[in-house]
Design a protein around this motif. Structure first.
Motif, PDB file in Angstrom:
ATOM      1  N   ARG A  10     -16.844  -8.538  12.010  1.00  0.00           N
ATOM      2  CA  ARG A  10     -17.007  -9.001  10.656  1.00  0.00           C
ATOM      3  C   ARG A  10     -16.438  -8.309   9.390  1.00  0.00           C
ATOM      4  NH1 ARG A  10     -21.849  -8.629  13.077  1.00  0.00           N
ATOM      5  NH2 ARG A  10     -22.509 -10.578  14.182  1.00  0.00           N
ATOM      6  N   MET A  11     -16.327  -6.943   9.468  1.00  0.00           N
ATOM      7  CA  MET A  11     -15.681  -6.367   8.308  1.00  0.00           C
ATOM      8  C   MET A  11     -14.031  -6.110   8.533  1.00  0.00           C
ATOM      9  SD  MET A  11     -17.855  -5.486   6.160  1.00  0.00           S
ATOM     10  CE  MET A  11     -17.377  -4.190   5.240  1.00  0.00           C
ATOM     11  N   TRP A  29      -5.503  -5.478  16.783  1.00  0.00           N
ATOM     12  CA  TRP A  29      -5.876  -5.332  18.015  1.00  0.00           C
ATOM     13  C   TRP A  29      -7.366  -5.364  18.067  1.00  0.00           C
ATOM     14  CZ3 TRP A  29      -9.443  -2.079  20.167  1.00  0.00           C
ATOM     15  CH2 TRP A  29      -9.604  -2.388  21.791  1.00  0.00           C
ATOM     16  N   ARG A  31     -10.928  -5.683  20.966  1.00  0.00           N
ATOM     17  CA  ARG A  31     -11.209  -5.545  22.483  1.00  0.00           C
ATOM     18  C   ARG A  31     -11.265  -6.592  23.110  1.00  0.00           C
ATOM     19  NH1 ARG A  31     -17.133  -3.057  24.013  1.00  0.00           N
ATOM     20  NH2 ARG A  31     -17.550  -4.982  22.511  1.00  0.00           N
ATOM     21  N   MET A  63     -11.886   0.348  12.555  1.00  0.00           N
ATOM     22  CA  MET A  63     -13.313  -0.411  12.054  1.00  0.00           C
ATOM     23  C   MET A  63     -13.757  -1.003  13.363  1.00  0.00           C
ATOM     24  SD  MET A  63     -14.990  -0.547   9.738  1.00  0.00           S
ATOM     25  CE  MET A  63     -15.809  -1.528   8.336  1.00  0.00           C
ATOM     26  N   SER A 120     -20.632  -4.956   1.939  1.00  0.00           N
ATOM     27  CA  SER A 120     -20.622  -5.708   3.201  1.00  0.00           C
ATOM     28  C   SER A 120     -19.325  -6.946   3.194  1.00  0.00           C
ATOM     29  CB  SER A 120     -21.944  -6.367   3.170  1.00  0.00           C
ATOM     30  OG  SER A 120     -22.111  -6.769   4.648  1.00  0.00           O
ATOM     31  N   ILE A 121     -19.800  -7.965   3.720  1.00  0.00           N
ATOM     32  CA  ILE A 121     -18.715  -8.846   3.979  1.00  0.00           C
ATOM     33  C   ILE A 121     -17.990  -9.358   2.578  1.00  0.00           C
ATOM     34  CG2 ILE A 121     -18.103 -11.070   5.069  1.00  0.00           C
ATOM     35  CD1 ILE A 121     -19.252  -8.783   7.029  1.00  0.00           C
ATOM     36  N   PHE A 230     -24.594  -7.510   7.844  1.00  0.00           N
ATOM     37  CA  PHE A 230     -24.849  -6.216   8.784  1.00  0.00           C
ATOM     38  C   PHE A 230     -25.848  -6.324   9.451  1.00  0.00           C
ATOM     39  CE2 PHE A 230     -26.692  -1.898   8.440  1.00  0.00           C
ATOM     40  CZ  PHE A 230     -25.654  -1.262   8.925  1.00  0.00           C
ATOM     41  N   LEU A 234     -26.656  -2.598  14.030  1.00  0.00           N
ATOM     42  CA  LEU A 234     -25.752  -1.682  13.364  1.00  0.00           C
ATOM     43  C   LEU A 234     -26.662  -0.605  12.653  1.00  0.00           C
ATOM     44  CD1 LEU A 234     -22.601  -3.646  12.143  1.00  0.00           C
ATOM     45  CD2 LEU A 234     -22.513  -1.831  13.801  1.00  0.00           C
TER      46      LEU A 234
HETATM   47  P1  NDP Z   1     -18.973  -6.083  14.202  1.00  0.00           P
HETATM   48  O1  NDP Z   1     -20.301  -5.951  15.301  1.00  0.00           O
HETATM   49  O2  NDP Z   1     -18.784  -7.241  13.559  1.00  0.00           O
HETATM   50  O3  NDP Z   1     -17.739  -5.555  15.089  1.00  0.00           O
HETATM   51  C1  NDP Z   1     -17.563  -4.538  15.887  1.00  0.00           C
HETATM   52  C2  NDP Z   1     -16.243  -4.377  16.266  1.00  0.00           C
HETATM   53  O4  NDP Z   1     -16.076  -2.854  17.082  1.00  0.00           O
HETATM   54  C3  NDP Z   1     -15.636  -5.387  17.037  1.00  0.00           C
HETATM   55  O5  NDP Z   1     -14.275  -5.489  16.607  1.00  0.00           O
HETATM   56  C4  NDP Z   1     -15.866  -5.048  18.586  1.00  0.00           C
HETATM   57  O6  NDP Z   1     -15.006  -5.416  19.317  1.00  0.00           O
HETATM   58  C5  NDP Z   1     -15.597  -3.631  18.213  1.00  0.00           C
HETATM   59  N1  NDP Z   1     -15.920  -2.746  19.504  1.00  0.00           N
HETATM   60  C6  NDP Z   1     -17.414  -2.353  19.822  1.00  0.00           C
HETATM   61  N2  NDP Z   1     -17.306  -1.687  20.829  1.00  0.00           N
HETATM   62  C7  NDP Z   1     -16.160  -1.505  21.209  1.00  0.00           C
HETATM   63  C8  NDP Z   1     -15.482  -0.678  22.122  1.00  0.00           C
HETATM   64  N3  NDP Z   1     -16.164  -0.024  22.910  1.00  0.00           N
HETATM   65  N4  NDP Z   1     -14.148  -0.459  22.254  1.00  0.00           N
HETATM   66  C9  NDP Z   1     -13.530  -1.337  21.336  1.00  0.00           C
HETATM   67  N5  NDP Z   1     -14.041  -1.895  20.529  1.00  0.00           N
HETATM   68  C10 NDP Z   1     -15.089  -1.931  20.195  1.00  0.00           C
HETATM   69  O7  NDP Z   1     -19.420  -4.726  13.185  1.00  0.00           O
HETATM   70  P2  NDP Z   1     -19.031  -4.849  11.618  1.00  0.00           P
HETATM   71  O8  NDP Z   1     -17.605  -5.355  11.493  1.00  0.00           O
HETATM   72  O9  NDP Z   1     -20.019  -5.406  10.892  1.00  0.00           O
HETATM   73  O10 NDP Z   1     -19.201  -3.189  11.463  1.00  0.00           O
HETATM   74  C11 NDP Z   1     -17.977  -2.218  11.678  1.00  0.00           C
HETATM   75  C12 NDP Z   1     -18.346  -0.920  11.349  1.00  0.00           C
HETATM   76  O11 NDP Z   1     -18.521  -0.912  10.056  1.00  0.00           O
HETATM   77  C13 NDP Z   1     -19.515  -0.351  11.928  1.00  0.00           C
HETATM   78  O12 NDP Z   1     -19.238   1.014  12.115  1.00  0.00           O
HETATM   79  C14 NDP Z   1     -20.646  -0.513  10.740  1.00  0.00           C
HETATM   80  O13 NDP Z   1     -21.634   0.521  10.646  1.00  0.00           O
HETATM   81  C15 NDP Z   1     -19.729  -0.548   9.495  1.00  0.00           C
HETATM   82  N6  NDP Z   1     -20.117  -1.042   8.140  1.00  0.00           N
HETATM   83  C16 NDP Z   1     -20.526  -2.404   8.430  1.00  0.00           C
HETATM   84  C17 NDP Z   1     -20.886  -3.199   7.271  1.00  0.00           C
HETATM   85  C18 NDP Z   1     -21.327  -4.448   7.412  1.00  0.00           C
HETATM   86  O14 NDP Z   1     -22.049  -4.950   6.175  1.00  0.00           O
HETATM   87  N7  NDP Z   1     -21.273  -5.470   8.369  1.00  0.00           N
HETATM   88  C19 NDP Z   1     -20.793  -2.484   5.989  1.00  0.00           C
HETATM   89  C20 NDP Z   1     -20.446  -1.024   6.014  1.00  0.00           C
HETATM   90  C21 NDP Z   1     -20.102  -0.409   7.140  1.00  0.00           C
HETATM   91  P3  NDP Z   1     -15.561  -7.039  20.167  1.00  0.00           P
HETATM   92  O15 NDP Z   1     -14.994  -8.143  19.371  1.00  0.00           O
HETATM   93  O16 NDP Z   1     -14.790  -6.971  21.334  1.00  0.00           O
HETATM   94  O17 NDP Z   1     -16.850  -6.958  20.397  1.00  0.00           O
END
Ligand code: NDP
Length: 281
Positions: A10-11, A29, A31, A63, A120-121, A230, A234
């Motif tokens: 999402r982020m 890239w 996963r 990210m 966030s988003i 969020f 998470l």
């Molecule tokens: P999402 O759950 O939407 O995305 C997680 C990402 O991590 C996806 O791209 C996922 O890939 C990837 N991923 C997970 N496990 C693996 C792995 N083992 N190897 C490679 N890639 C992996 O999370 P968000 O975008 O919401 O959050 C991302 C980060 O930002 C987190 O650390 C979160 O704590 C932080 N954050 C989030 C906020 C929010 O409001 N959402 C605000 C501030 C910080 P795949 O698509 O393949 O699952």
């Protein structure tokens, strides 16, 4: 700048968009492939592997979900990125994780800094996030032009050496966990005492819980937490990081973490973190 952006959740999807919109070379890239559609239309390239993504990059942005995913992805980054490339880790990890990742990068001739984001988003989409940076001054200066693409320059703060950004981010999210749990239990008592949800939210909006209530009011009113900004999983990850980071016990946080786990076990992990309040109420 040639930027490799790893992680289109999402982020990451929202943040990386600013890089290509600003005219930089962007290779993405994720996963799970197939998440890059709108970025490709805007001019980005999708790589089939981490190694392919970082091969020509002078900036590598991570990210990802948390420390385990960074650990995995960094193995490929350190094997393929050009010497001197700057790895900007926007993932929320612990300060100890950040220092460990920095050491791995340094060993491979790369530079690393922690730059987790606040917001966030919506601010990610608008390019008005806050960034909490742990870095040496030179690496910070080198990262700034990129950070300013997704952040409000006034909200980018260098807090100290590597790990300092992650430390602040864990405190930020611990506060978030306390407040949403507080909303949930307050709603529970209100319901037990026969107070209508809307009337209670009107009054609570003027208390120290007001910030989170105004942010999450539509979800708290409708009871629909199915479109997360969020996610609760998470928040669970960040509470685990906070519980493992300090030198003293955080007993209230431990209680909140147990409740979060109960909510996750009940099927709410993929929902917005505000589902914790709904679960408690
Ligand atoms: P999402 O759950 O939407 O995305 C997680 C990402 O991590 C996806 O791209 C996922 O890939 C990837 N991923 C997970 N496990 C693996 C792995 N083992 N190897 C490679 N890639 C992996 O999370 P968000 O975008 O919401 O959050 C991302 C980060 O930002 C987190 O650390 C979160 O704590 C932080 N954050 C989030 C906020 C929010 O409001 N959402 C605000 C501030 C910080 P795949 O698509 O393949 O699952």
């Amino acid at each position: 700048m040639t930027v490799a952006f790893l992680g289109l959740g999402r982020m990451g999807s929202a943040m990386s968009r600013h890089v290509v919109d600003a005219g930089h070379d962007l290779v993405v890239w994720n996963r799970t492939p197939g998440r890059a559609g709108p970025l490709l239309s805007a001019g980005a390239t999708e790589a089939g592997s981490v190694a392919e993504a970082v091969r020509s990059a002078d900036r590598v942005v991570l990210m990802l979900f948390g420390p385990d995913s960074v650990d995995e992805v960094l193995t490929e980054v350190t094997g393929a990125a050009p010497a001197g490339a700057l790895v900007i880790d926007a993932t929320t990890v612990s300060p100890e994780d950040s220092r460990r990742f920095a050491a791995r990068c340094e060993h491979a001739g790369l530079r690393y800094l922690d730059a987790p984001v606040a917001g966030s988003i919506a601010p990610a989409t608008d390019g008005t996030l806050g960034v909490l940076v742990g870095a040496g001054e030179q690496d910070f200066q080198d990262a700034l032009p990129l950070l300013e693409l997704w952040a409000d320059p006034a909200k980018i703060r260098r807090l100290g050496p590597v790990g300092a950004g992650s430390a602040m981010k864990l405190c930020n999210n611990l506060a978030l966990a306390y407040t949403i749990a507080g909303v949930g239990e307050t709603l529970r008592l209100g319901a037990d005492l026969g107070i209508a949800r809307d009337a209670l939210l009107d009054v609570l909006a003027k208390t120290p819980l007001g910030g989170i209530i105004s942010y999450k009011r539509p979800m708290l009113t409708s009871g629909d937490y199915s479109a997360p900004t969020f996610s609760l999983e998470l928040l669970a990850k960040d509470l685990d990081l906070a519980l493992g980071a300090g030198s003293r016990d955080l007993e209230v946080a431990r209680a909140v973490r147990a409740t979060v786990q109960a909510a996750v076990d009940a099927g709410h992990g993929g929902e917005d973190f505000a589902a914790l309040a709904g679960y408690l109420a």
